[in-house]
Scaffold this active site. Structure first.
Site, short mmCIF file in Angstrom:
data_model
loop_
_atom_site.label_atom_id
_atom_site.label_comp_id
_atom_site.label_asym_id
_atom_site.label_seq_id
_atom_site.Cartn_x
_atom_site.Cartn_y
_atom_site.Cartn_z
N PRO A 150 -5.84 -10.71 8.21
CA PRO A 150 -6.60 -10.36 9.42
C PRO A 150 -6.72 -8.85 9.56
O PRO A 150 -5.81 -8.12 9.14
CB PRO A 150 -5.75 -10.94 10.56
CG PRO A 150 -4.39 -11.16 9.98
CD PRO A 150 -4.56 -11.35 8.51
N ASP A 151 -7.83 -8.37 10.09
CA ASP A 151 -7.99 -6.94 10.35
C ASP A 151 -7.47 -6.66 11.76
O ASP A 151 -8.11 -7.00 12.76
CB ASP A 151 -9.47 -6.54 10.22
CG ASP A 151 -9.63 -5.03 10.25
OD1 ASP A 151 -8.92 -4.37 11.06
OD2 ASP A 151 -10.42 -4.49 9.46
N ILE A 152 -6.28 -6.08 11.82
CA ILE A 152 -5.60 -5.90 13.12
C ILE A 152 -6.42 -4.99 14.04
O ILE A 152 -6.68 -5.31 15.19
CB ILE A 152 -4.18 -5.30 12.90
CG1 ILE A 152 -3.40 -6.21 11.94
CG2 ILE A 152 -3.44 -5.14 14.21
CD1 ILE A 152 -2.13 -5.61 11.39
N ASN A 175 0.85 -1.18 0.00
CA ASN A 175 0.00 0.00 0.00
C ASN A 175 0.89 1.23 0.00
O ASN A 175 1.99 1.17 0.53
CB ASN A 175 -0.84 0.04 1.28
CG ASN A 175 -2.08 -0.79 1.18
OD1 ASN A 175 -2.49 -1.19 0.10
ND2 ASN A 175 -2.68 -1.06 2.32
N LYS A 198 11.26 -16.95 -8.58
CA LYS A 198 10.72 -15.82 -9.34
C LYS A 198 9.80 -16.33 -10.45
O LYS A 198 10.18 -17.26 -11.19
CB LYS A 198 11.89 -15.04 -9.94
CG LYS A 198 11.48 -13.74 -10.55
CD LYS A 198 12.68 -13.01 -11.10
CE LYS A 198 12.23 -11.94 -12.05
NZ LYS A 198 13.29 -11.48 -12.92
N1 CTP Z 1 -6.37 -1.87 9.39
C1 CTP Z 1 -5.83 -2.92 10.12
N2 CTP Z 1 -5.74 -4.15 9.53
C2 CTP Z 1 -6.15 -4.36 8.27
C3 CTP Z 1 -6.69 -3.28 7.54
C4 CTP Z 1 -6.77 -2.05 8.12
O1 CTP Z 1 -5.45 -2.74 11.26
N3 CTP Z 1 -6.03 -5.57 7.74
C5 CTP Z 1 -6.51 -0.55 10.07
C6 CTP Z 1 -5.64 0.54 9.52
O2 CTP Z 1 -4.43 0.63 10.20
C7 CTP Z 1 -6.52 1.76 9.75
C8 CTP Z 1 -7.92 1.26 9.62
O3 CTP Z 1 -7.82 -0.15 9.83
O4 CTP Z 1 -6.38 2.24 11.08
C9 CTP Z 1 -8.61 1.55 8.33
O5 CTP Z 1 -7.97 1.01 7.26
P1 CTP Z 1 -8.52 1.15 5.74
O6 CTP Z 1 -7.61 0.36 4.89
O7 CTP Z 1 -8.73 2.56 5.41
O8 CTP Z 1 -9.91 0.53 5.85
P2 CTP Z 1 -10.41 -0.91 5.72
O9 CTP Z 1 -10.98 -1.31 7.01
O10 CTP Z 1 -9.35 -1.80 5.17
O11 CTP Z 1 -11.61 -0.74 4.70
P3 CTP Z 1 -11.58 -0.42 3.15
O12 CTP Z 1 -10.29 -0.96 2.61
O13 CTP Z 1 -12.77 -1.14 2.69
O14 CTP Z 1 -11.70 1.06 3.03
#
Ligand code: CTP
Length: 410
Positions: A305-307, A210, A289
Site C-alpha cells: 500500500p502507498d501510505i 530500501n 530458509k
Molecule cells: N511512500 C509511502 N508508501 C509507499 C511508498 C512511498 O508512504 N508504499 C512515501 C515515502 O515515504 C515518500 C514518498 O512516498 O514520502 C515518495 O516515495 P518514493 O519511493 O520516492 O516514491 P514512490 O511514490 O514510491 O515512486 P517511485 O518509486 O516510482 O519513485
C-alpha cells in the site's frame, strides 16, 4: 486552554495548608500537556500525602536528598537537569528565606540551587507573615536573583484572617507557567513522521529493503518536538534511538507501517512521510530458509500500500508532506508525485551525491508545493530538519487559515 505540550515541570511542594491544592495543580499541568515530577519537603507531607501526588503526577514523589532506596527516582542533579521549569507551589515563608540565602539543606532547595531552568515560586502564608519586613526583604532578594513570583493573591485565609498571602488558584498558576515558554510554531499540533526503511521478508532470514539510515526522519521528528508538537514517530528498523519526547511506534514491514499509521492518523494534524517504504513485497514468504537450487530464482513481488497517498486521500485529513528520493530528473519527478499523490508538499532529495542523502549527516532539499519552490541549502540533517519544519508549519497554518475563512464565507 494553556498549552504545555512536551514541557517538563518540576513541582516543589513545601509545608502549608495550600498544599492541598497542589494535587489539582499537578493534574491541570498534565492536562495542559506537561510531564510533572514532584519533590516534597518533609513539612509538606503533613498536609498532603506523597501517595496522592504520585497518583496525580504519574511518577514516584521524591523527598530526601540522600536516599539510596529511591529506585525509580532521579538524584538531585538529574532532576535539576530534567526540568524545563521548577515551580514551588505552595512556597512557605521559610522556603522563600532559604531560597534567598541559597541554602541546600534538603532535596527541594538543592534542586533549586542546582537547576539552570527558570524557577518560579507561588507564595502561600498568613498575611502577617507575608507582610513581615523579613519576608519582604527575601522577596526583594528573590526578584533580584531572577526568580519569578507568581502571586500571592489576596482574600480569606485558612487561618481566618483576610489579606495578601493566598496561593494563586491552580488554573492561574498553569497559565503563568505556560506564559514562561516561547510558543513554538507547532504548539498544540500533533505531527506523525514515518522514518527508516521497511523490511519485506522472503524467508526467515532474507528479505528486501530500501537504503535508509532513518537519520533524516528522526531529525524531522526531533525538530517537530522542539517546535512544540506532540510527535508520533512510526519507524522501520534502524540503529537509531528515538529522540526524547516522541512517541515511538516500531514496525518492520510496509504493511505494518501502513496499519500503524492508519490506526493513529485520525488525531494527526500534519503527516510527514520520510520513510523509504518498499513499494513491493514477496508474494509468498517461505516458512523455512530457501535452499540453493537452480542458477536463477524467480521471486514474484506484489505491491505494498502507498501510505502517503492513502493518508493524503483522507477527507479532511492531515496536511501531508512527502519525500521524493530521485537519482535523475529530480524536480520533474517530485512535481509529478505532488500531483499524483495529492499531497500538500514534497521535499525532493537528490540521492546521487555521496556527501548528501542516504547515510550522510548532510542533506539538501527542494520544497515543492502548489505555491512554489524553495531551496534548502546543503547542511547537517538536524539543522535542515528545523528549516523544513519551519516551512511545513507555515504551509500548514496558511492552509488552515484559508480553509477557516472559506468556512466562514459559506
Ligand atoms: N511512500 C509511502 N508508501 C509507499 C511508498 C512511498 O508512504 N508504499 C512515501 C515515502 O515515504 C515518500 C514518498 O512516498 O514520502 C515518495 O516515495 P518514493 O519511493 O520516492 O516514491 P514512490 O511514490 O514510491 O515512486 P517511485 O518509486 O516510482 O519513485
Amino acid at each position: 486552554m494553556a498549552s504545555l505540550t512536551n514541557k517538563r515541570i518540576l513541582l516543589g511542594i513545601t509545608g502549608g495548608i495550600a498544599a492541598y491544592k497542589s494535587a489539582d495543580l499537578a493534574r491541570r499541568l498534565r492536562d495542559a500537556g506537561a510531564e510533572v515530577r514532584v519533590v516534597m519537603t518533609q513539612a509538606a507531607t503533613g498536609f498532603i500525602t506523597p501517595l496522592t501526588m504520585q497518583a496525580v503526577s504519574g511518577h514516584p514523589v521524591q523527598q530526601t536528598l540522600l536516599d539510596e532506596t529511591t529506585e525509580n527516582g532521579m538524584d538531585h542533579i538529574e532532576l535539576a537537569r530534567w526540568a524545563d521549569l521548577v515551580l514551588v507551589a505552595p512556597a512557605s515563608a521559610n522556603f522563600l528565606a532559604k531560597l534567598n540565602q541559597g541554602r541546600a539543606d534538603d532535596l527541594l532547595s538543592t534542586v533549586c540551587l542546582a537547576t539552570d531552568a527558570p524557577l518560579a515560586v507561588a507564595p502561600a502564608m498568613n498575611q502577617q507573615m507575608w507582610l513581615n519586613p523579613a519576608t519582604q526583604r527575601n522577596v526583594f532578594g528573590l526578584k533580584q536573583l531572577g526568580i519569578k513570583l507568581f502571586g500571592p493573591g489576596s482574600g480569606d485565609q485558612a487561618c481566618g484572617e483576610t489579606g495578601p498571602g493566598r496561593m494563586l488558584e491552580p488554573e492561574e498558576l498553569v497559565d503563568l507557567v505556560a506564559g514562561q515558554f516561547v510558543t513554538g510554531t507547532l504548539q498544540g499540533i500533533t505531527v506523525m513522521v514515518t522514518a527508516g526503511p521497511t523490511w519485506e521478508a522472503m524467508d526467515p532470514v532474507r528479505g528486501f529493503t530500501n537504503r535508509s539510515s532513518g537519520k533524516m526522519g528522526y531529525a524531522v521528528a526531533q525538530a517537530a518536538v522542539e517546535a512544540g508538537a506532540r510527535v508520533i514517530l512510526v519507524s522501520g528498523p534502524t540503529a537509531l534511538k528515538a529522540p526524547e519526547r516522541v512517541e515511538p511506534v516500531n514496525v518492520t514491514s510496509a504493511r505494518e507501517m501502513h496499519d500503524a499509521v492508519m490506526e493513529r492518523v485520525a488525531a494527526v494534524d500534519i503527516f510527514i512521510g520520510v520513510a523509504a517504504v518498499a513499494d513491493y513485497r514477496p508474494k509468498a514468504v517461505a516458512e523455512q530458509k530457501i535452499k540453493k537450487g537452480p542458477d536463477t530464482l524467480m521471486i514474484e513481488l506484489e505491491r505494498n500500500p502507498d501510505i502517503l497517498a492513502n493518508v493524503a486521500a483522507i477527507t479532511d485529513g492531515p496536511f501531508t508532506v512527502g519525500f521524493a528520493a530521485e537519482t535523475e530528473n529530480l524536480l520533474e519527478h517530485a512535481r509529478d508525485k505532488l500531483q499524483k499523490k495529492h499531497v500538500d508538499m514534497i521535499a525532493a532529495n537528490r540521492v546521487d551525491q555521496t556527501e548528501l542523502g542516504f547515510d550522510a549527516d548532510q542533506n539538501a532539499l527542494t520544497l515543492i508545493s502548489t505555491s512554489g519552490q524553495i531551496e534548502l541549502e546543503p547542511q547537517p540533517k538536524t539543522r535542515l530538519a528545523r528549516e523544513l519544519i519551519k516551512h511545513i508549519a507555515t504551509g500548514f497554518h496558511a492552509k488552515n487559515t484559508t480553509e477557516d475563512s472559506r468556512q466562514t464565507y459559506r
